[in-house]
Design a protein around this motif. Structure first.
Motif, PDB file in Angstrom:
ATOM      1  N   LYS A 118      30.817  34.937  32.450  1.00 15.94           N
ATOM      2  CA  LYS A 118      31.490  34.482  33.662  1.00 15.94           C
ATOM      3  C   LYS A 118      31.899  35.704  34.495  1.00 15.94           C
ATOM      4  O   LYS A 118      33.073  35.952  34.732  1.00 15.94           O
ATOM      5  N   PRO A 119      30.913  36.491  34.948  1.00 16.40           N
ATOM      6  CA  PRO A 119      31.231  37.750  35.631  1.00 16.40           C
ATOM      7  C   PRO A 119      31.934  37.556  36.965  1.00 16.40           C
ATOM      8  O   PRO A 119      32.579  38.479  37.458  1.00 16.40           O
TER       9      PRO A 119
ATOM     10  N   SER B 193      39.353  35.329  38.924  1.00 13.63           N
ATOM     11  CA  SER B 193      40.367  36.362  38.708  1.00 13.63           C
ATOM     12  C   SER B 193      39.789  37.683  38.225  1.00 13.63           C
ATOM     13  O   SER B 193      40.522  38.675  38.152  1.00 13.63           O
ATOM     14  N   VAL B 194      38.510  37.710  37.898  1.00 10.97           N
ATOM     15  CA  VAL B 194      37.891  38.970  37.464  1.00 10.97           C
ATOM     16  C   VAL B 194      38.004  40.015  38.567  1.00 10.97           C
ATOM     17  O   VAL B 194      38.282  41.190  38.320  1.00 10.97           O
ATOM     18  N   GLU B 195      37.791  39.566  39.805  1.00 13.14           N
ATOM     19  CA  GLU B 195      37.855  40.509  40.927  1.00 13.14           C
ATOM     20  C   GLU B 195      39.209  41.201  40.996  1.00 13.14           C
ATOM     21  O   GLU B 195      39.289  42.427  41.101  1.00 13.14           O
TER      22      GLU B 195
ATOM     23  N   ASN C  76      25.463  44.712  36.333  1.00 10.05           N
ATOM     24  CA  ASN C  76      24.198  44.017  36.090  1.00 10.05           C
ATOM     25  C   ASN C  76      24.267  42.535  36.441  1.00 10.05           C
ATOM     26  O   ASN C  76      23.279  41.965  36.915  1.00 10.05           O
ATOM     27  N   LEU C  77      25.432  41.908  36.220  1.00 11.25           N
ATOM     28  CA  LEU C  77      25.512  40.453  36.267  1.00 11.25           C
ATOM     29  C   LEU C  77      26.187  39.875  37.508  1.00 11.25           C
ATOM     30  O   LEU C  77      25.851  38.767  37.925  1.00 11.25           O
TER      31      LEU C  77
ATOM     32  N   ILE D  55      33.504  42.936  43.399  1.00 12.87           N
ATOM     33  CA  ILE D  55      33.491  43.320  41.982  1.00 12.87           C
ATOM     34  C   ILE D  55      32.546  44.496  41.772  1.00 12.87           C
ATOM     35  O   ILE D  55      32.871  45.455  41.056  1.00 12.87           O
ATOM     36  N   LEU D  56      31.378  44.444  42.391  1.00 15.45           N
ATOM     37  CA  LEU D  56      30.421  45.542  42.265  1.00 15.45           C
ATOM     38  C   LEU D  56      31.025  46.836  42.806  1.00 15.45           C
ATOM     39  O   LEU D  56      30.920  47.909  42.183  1.00 15.45           O
ATOM     40  N   GLU D  57      31.658  46.724  43.953  1.00 13.51           N
ATOM     41  CA  GLU D  57      32.286  47.887  44.579  1.00 13.51           C
ATOM     42  C   GLU D  57      33.401  48.449  43.698  1.00 13.51           C
ATOM     43  O   GLU D  57      33.515  49.671  43.520  1.00 13.51           O
TER      44      GLU D  57
END
Length: 588
Positions: free
Chosen positions: A310-311, A315-317, A403-404, A410-412
């Motif tokens: 669950k990337p 709330s991961v961000e 990767n996901l 999130i990538l940044e």
């Protein structure tokens, strides 16, 4: 059970009742100068650090059968600034927020006005208080003039006061009204702060059992966290409270597997507030690093979401952006962490590699046992867990997210955290482990081709930091330089405003060209030189022009590179001229 409210007389929008809004606000961004072109041999390692914040979006949800809006805004800070100071830091963003109950009242809503609503707030009758607060919540959802009118009519002090009411419907309506009032309105944020709104909101959070009220209160705290005047008090009071009562319980379970119930939206709002706080001063970062169990809990949540595939969990961000911000200048601010990392690196490499966590609930005890198998040295019960910021599992999690994830923020942020961690010359061991994990033929080239300039910038800044490590330069010249040149010649960087990214790419290419003859021989082509000549003529104030001009000059003046360049049979005047000489004279 919350009381159901009749809304037949309420002024309806086409999509139903308007809820409270969340506003992360903008945090000032630290900008850094672009990476200079430098000789590799004997060169002093430059470093890049960055802080990060973010922007937002809106969606709709159903609450108690009523259609309402949920707003998501993020606090934005420019991601990887390509300076020679260090990597990049985390970002902040806001939340999904749901509409509270509206409240019964004998007053006809069709006749309601803002002055009347403000007047009702000071009535002794609780239904009147709820009615006034509910109207203000509704009318201030997207109406700036209404927010200003409530401020001028002194409506904020009684709203803050009734947060102490014993009536759950009144406090819920007041919380939602305050949240909408402070949404992107600095004057209202200041007023709420001056009235003691933060302390009263936290006290209500402690005492209420109503989930909807907690959503409104954490949304209010999130909105207030973007105001500089509120941050000091929030760091002192909201940081430990939200960590202890929201973040830790949400990410932990007892021995029998039971959880202290925390709603996922409340967790999301709380981490949004902490995300804004993490992008402040060094003293704020230090307070957050010292906050008991905060880092452990955030890292646990990120690792579990990666394990659960669950990337892009909502709330991961927030969590990754907070972690990114706490890695900002970590080697300078927490030198003891580097000592522990270097000391444990060999032990970790010799230990059995842990397998990917299986598919089970991110909050399950099985997931937690797997995730925290072989915790970082020094992470003990009661530890603040700062070692997690540079642990091998953290690196692996960031790489997995690169990767996901499909979320640009999130990538940044992942690039930013890794950029911060590769920012010091003392972090060579960290960079070497990261190089082993990153698939340079897929991950970074893909990010460098992203349509999002900030993601491109993060990937390039990370690459530039790693290219400064002498222990990695030969490998990178052979493996990474060809991929970097492929992107350099692509259409990915043709948009206006990409000068800084092109400049960073040029200086990294310059650095890697000076390492290995065979790699440089393949890389230095007529196509490359013609592209650099074209870039060098775009204007003296263009960062890409300066970097390209400097690289052209080096291709001719450096003996190692000149032995390759002269075979192209391109005149010296293209390499050595007033423009390229001026660029070469600029201080690195």
């Amino acid at each position: 059970m919350e009381p159901q409210v009749s809304t037949s007389t309420w002024p309806q929008s086409p999509n139903g009742l308007k809820p409270s809004r969340s506003d992360p606000g903008l945090v000032p961004v630290s900008h850094f100068s672009p990476a200079p072109s430098m000789k590799v041999k004997g060169q002093a390692i430059s470093r890049q650090n960055t802080l990060h914040t973010q922007g937002g979006k809106e969606s709709r949800s159903m609450i108690n059968g009523l259609t309402s809006y949920e707003s998501q805004l993020h606090n934005v800070q420019s991601p990887s600034s390509h300076s020679q100071i260090d990597g990049k830091l985390g970002s902040v963003r806001t939340s999904k927020i749901e509409q509270t109950s509206m409240g019964n009242s004998a007053v006809s809503m069709s006749e309601m006005t803002i002055p009347k609503a403000v007047e009702l707030l000071s009535e002794l009758d609780e239904n009147s208080q709820q009615c006034g607060a509910s109207y203000i919540q509704h009318i201030c959802y997207d109406n700036e003039s209404a927010k200003n009118e409530v401020l001028q009519l002194e409506g904020i002090p009684p709203l803050v006061k009734i947060l102490e009411s014993n009536n759950p419907s009144v406090t819920q309506a007041a919380s939602g009204a305050l949240r909408n009032l402070v949404f992107k309105n600095i004057h209202n944020k200041t007023k709420v702060h001056e009235c003691g709104g933060i302390a009263k909101a936290l006290n209500l959070m402690k005492n209420t059992k109503c989930t909807e009220t907690k959503k409104q209160l954490t949304g209010l705290l999130w909105n207030l966290s973007s105001a500089d005047d509120s941050k000091r008090e929030l760091i002192q009071t909201a940081l430990p409270f939200l960590t202890k009562n929201v973040v830790v319980p949400f990410t932990s379970c007892s021995e029998n597997g039971d959880y202290t119930h925390v709603d996922p939206t409340v967790f999301h709002h709380a981490t949004g507030c902490l995300r804004n706080l993490s992008s402040g001063k060094q003293t704020d970062r230090e307070k957050m690093r010292e906050c008991d169990q905060l880092i452990n809990s955030l890292m646990k949540y990120v690792l579990s979401c990666v394990a659960e595939d669950k990337p892009d969990d909502m709330s991961v961000e927030n969590c990754v952006c907070i972690l990114q911000n706490m890695t900002f200048q970590i080697w300078q601010e927490c030198p003891e962490v580097l000592d522990k990392y270097v000391g444990s690196r060999q032990r970790q490499s010799e230990s059995k590699k842990s397998s990917t966590v299986g598919c089970f609930s991110p909050r399950s005890s099985k997931a937690q046992n797997e995730i925290f198998f072989n915790e970082p040295k020094g992470v003990k019960e009661g530890s603040n867990g700062v070692e997690w910021l540079c642990d091998q599992k953290a690196i692996d999690a960031y790489v997995e997210l690169l990767n996901l994830s499909k979320n640009d923020t999130i990538l940044e942020a992942c690039c930013g955290a890794l950029q911060n961690l590769t920012a010091s010359k003392e972090s060579a061991a960290f960079s070497e482990h990261l190089f082993e994990k990153l698939k340079f033929k897929t991950v970074l080239p893909s990010l460098m081709r992203s349509p999002n300039i900030a993601v491109q910038k993060g990937a390039l800044s990370l690459l530039d930091n790693m290219a400064r490590k002498s222990s990695l330069q030969l490998k990178m010249a052979k493996q990474t330089l060809p991929e970097l040149l492929n992107v350099f010649f692509s259409d990915a960087w043709k948009d206006e405003g990409n000068d800084e990214n092109i400049a960073t790419a040029s200086t990294t290419i310059d650095r890697l060209l000076q390492v290995d003859y065979e790699s440089s021989k393949k890389a230095i082509t007529k196509e490359l030189v013609l592209k650099l000549i074209d870039m060098s003529t775009k204007g003296p104030d263009n960062k890409a022009t300066i970097a390209a001009s400097k690289l052209l000059y080096n291709l001719w003046s450096d003996k190692f590179l000149h032995s390759i360049t002269k075979k192209l049979k391109i005149g010296k005047a293209y390499f050595v001229n007033p423009t390229t000489m001026e660029a070469a004279d600029l201080k690195n």
